[in-house]
Design a protein around this motif. Structure first.
Motif, PDB file in Angstrom:
ATOM      1  N   LYS A   1      73.529  16.211  57.185  1.00 41.91           N
ATOM      2  CA  LYS A   1      72.210  16.862  57.100  1.00 41.91           C
ATOM      3  C   LYS A   1      71.094  15.807  57.174  1.00 41.91           C
ATOM      4  O   LYS A   1      70.117  15.963  57.917  1.00 41.91           O
TER       5      LYS A   1
ATOM      6  N   SER B   1      70.695  14.479  60.616  1.00 44.28           N
ATOM      7  CA  SER B   1      70.079  15.430  61.553  1.00 44.28           C
ATOM      8  C   SER B   1      68.551  15.426  61.394  1.00 44.28           C
ATOM      9  O   SER B   1      67.824  15.593  62.373  1.00 44.28           O
TER      10      SER B   1
ATOM     11  N   SER C   1      79.349  17.575  64.869  1.00 45.22           N
ATOM     12  CA  SER C   1      78.720  18.757  64.293  1.00 45.22           C
ATOM     13  C   SER C   1      77.513  19.248  65.101  1.00 45.22           C
ATOM     14  O   SER C   1      76.644  18.454  65.464  1.00 45.22           O
ATOM     15  N   PRO C   2      77.413  20.559  65.343  1.00 45.17           N
ATOM     16  CA  PRO C   2      76.233  21.115  66.029  1.00 45.17           C
ATOM     17  C   PRO C   2      74.936  20.785  65.292  1.00 45.17           C
ATOM     18  O   PRO C   2      73.874  20.713  65.906  1.00 45.17           O
ATOM     19  N   MET C   3      75.024  20.539  63.973  1.00 44.23           N
ATOM     20  CA  MET C   3      73.817  20.212  63.211  1.00 44.23           C
ATOM     21  C   MET C   3      73.146  18.939  63.753  1.00 44.23           C
ATOM     22  O   MET C   3      71.936  18.791  63.706  1.00 44.23           O
TER      23      MET C   3
ATOM     24  N   ASP D   1      73.138  20.398  69.126  1.00 41.84           N
ATOM     25  CA  ASP D   1      72.287  21.504  69.590  1.00 41.84           C
ATOM     26  C   ASP D   1      71.181  21.866  68.606  1.00 41.84           C
ATOM     27  O   ASP D   1      70.068  22.216  69.022  1.00 41.84           O
ATOM     28  N   ASP D   2      71.446  21.783  67.311  1.00 43.39           N
ATOM     29  CA  ASP D   2      70.417  22.200  66.336  1.00 43.39           C
ATOM     30  C   ASP D   2      69.183  21.300  66.412  1.00 43.39           C
ATOM     31  O   ASP D   2      68.053  21.768  66.244  1.00 43.39           O
TER      32      ASP D   2
ATOM     33  N   LYS E   1      67.344  22.371  69.548  1.00 44.92           N
ATOM     34  CA  LYS E   1      66.715  23.684  69.332  1.00 44.92           C
ATOM     35  C   LYS E   1      65.389  23.523  68.580  1.00 44.92           C
ATOM     36  O   LYS E   1      64.373  24.132  68.939  1.00 44.92           O
ATOM     37  N   LYS E   2      65.405  22.669  67.555  1.00 41.52           N
ATOM     38  CA  LYS E   2      64.188  22.473  66.745  1.00 41.52           C
ATOM     39  C   LYS E   2      63.075  21.832  67.564  1.00 41.52           C
ATOM     40  O   LYS E   2      61.916  22.213  67.446  1.00 41.52           O
TER      41      LYS E   2
ATOM     42  N   GLU F   1      74.849  25.549  73.953  1.00 46.36           N
ATOM     43  CA  GLU F   1      73.618  26.304  74.224  1.00 46.36           C
ATOM     44  C   GLU F   1      72.567  25.448  74.960  1.00 46.36           C
ATOM     45  O   GLU F   1      71.906  25.907  75.875  1.00 46.36           O
TER      46      GLU F   1
END
Ligand SMILES: C[S@@+](CC[C@H](N)C(=O)[O-])C[C@H]1O[C@@H](n2cnc3c(N)ncnc32)[C@H](O)[C@@H]1O
Length: 253
Positions: free
Chosen positions: A163, A166, A194-196, A199-200, A203-204, A228
């Protein structure tokens, strides 16, 4: 152990095959740019991520987190001595290795346009606003393959660290986006599972910076998965390559 539970939850049935492949041999290719120069061995998936930036001779390029230098070599080989390349890394020890790699693995005519610097990547957006045509952000990440094969790193791995990383990756990507000229391209990459962290983060930034648009990366390596917003290359499906995640974004004019 927390590491195994965390990724088993994420990957489900795929986890046991992925875990075995992560413990196995990687798939490095030799980068050699001339007689008498030192060869450099780099995972084919890392070469793919660096090439996704689509660097052309004459471009002004920033490799924001560049040490030890594998992807800088790929970028320099595409510039062929034309344009400029700032290879930046905050760590003084890793920068020494980067300098060695540049001096010993690249022909002199390609080296002349490279400047090695040691800034905090977070500062580029502020001090180098809209300065670069192309930026590679190969971000500090969980480095899960390395962690898995190192008992001391495995011991200190935690979901909290994922976390925390990220958040750092998001700040570095915002800085990269702000340092990009209108019409410029950024490739965001990690070697995390981890997608965190993958992609996350993308996305942000797409939400925070509406001028940025995702571009599909073409000509995938065998076994690469489209996600994605990008591409994830994992060793169970890609003959040992990876893990590498990369996503490509352009700044609309
Ligand atoms: C994944 S490694 C880069 C690997 C490199 N691109 C290559 O191909 O050899 C991430 C690098 O980011 C650097 N780094 C971490 N935080 C940074 C920051 N805030 N600014 C600049 N560099 C940073 C680390 O020192 C590390 O060398």
């Amino acid at each position: 152990m927390e590491f195994f539970d965390y990724y088993e939850k994420l990957f489900g049935n795929r986890w046991s095959a992925l875990l075995e492949s992560l413990k196995g041999e990687g798939r490095a290719v030799e980068l050699r740019f001339g007689d008498g120069l030192e060869p450099y061995y780099l995972d084919e998936a890392s070469v793919f991520a660096a090439k996704a930036l689509d660097v052309q001779p004459g471009d002004e390029v920033l490799d924001m987190c560049a040490a030890p230098g594998g992807k800088t070599l790929v970028i320099a080989s595409l510039l062929k001595g034309k344009g400029s390349l700032q290879s930046n890394d905050r760590s003084p020890e890793r920068r020494l290795r980067l300098q060695h790699v540049i001096e010993n693995s690249l022909p002199e005519t390609w080296r002349g346009i490279i400047k090695v610097t040691g800034y905090d990547g977070m500062k580029f957006g502020l001090h180098k606003k809209e300065c670069f045509d192309k930026i590679l952000l190969d971000a500090p990440c969980s480095s899960d393959r390395h962690v898995l094969n190192s008992p001391s790193h495995l011991e200190v791995w935690s979901a909290k660290r994922v976390k925390r990383l990220s958040v750092e990756q998001g700040a570095l990507l915002a800085s990269a986006v702000d340092a990009l000229k209108p019409g410029g391209t950024v490739v965001y990459g990690t070697c995390a599972l981890s997608p965190m962290e993958n992609d996350d983060v993308v996305k942000k930034i797409l939400k925070k910076r509406p001028s940025m648009k995702m571009v599909e990366i073409g000509d995938l390596l065998p076994g690469a998965d489209r996600t994605e917003f990008g591409v994830h290359i994992l060793p169970d499906r890609s003959e040992g390559r990876g893990p590498i995640y990369c996503a490509k974004l352009v700044k609309m004019v």
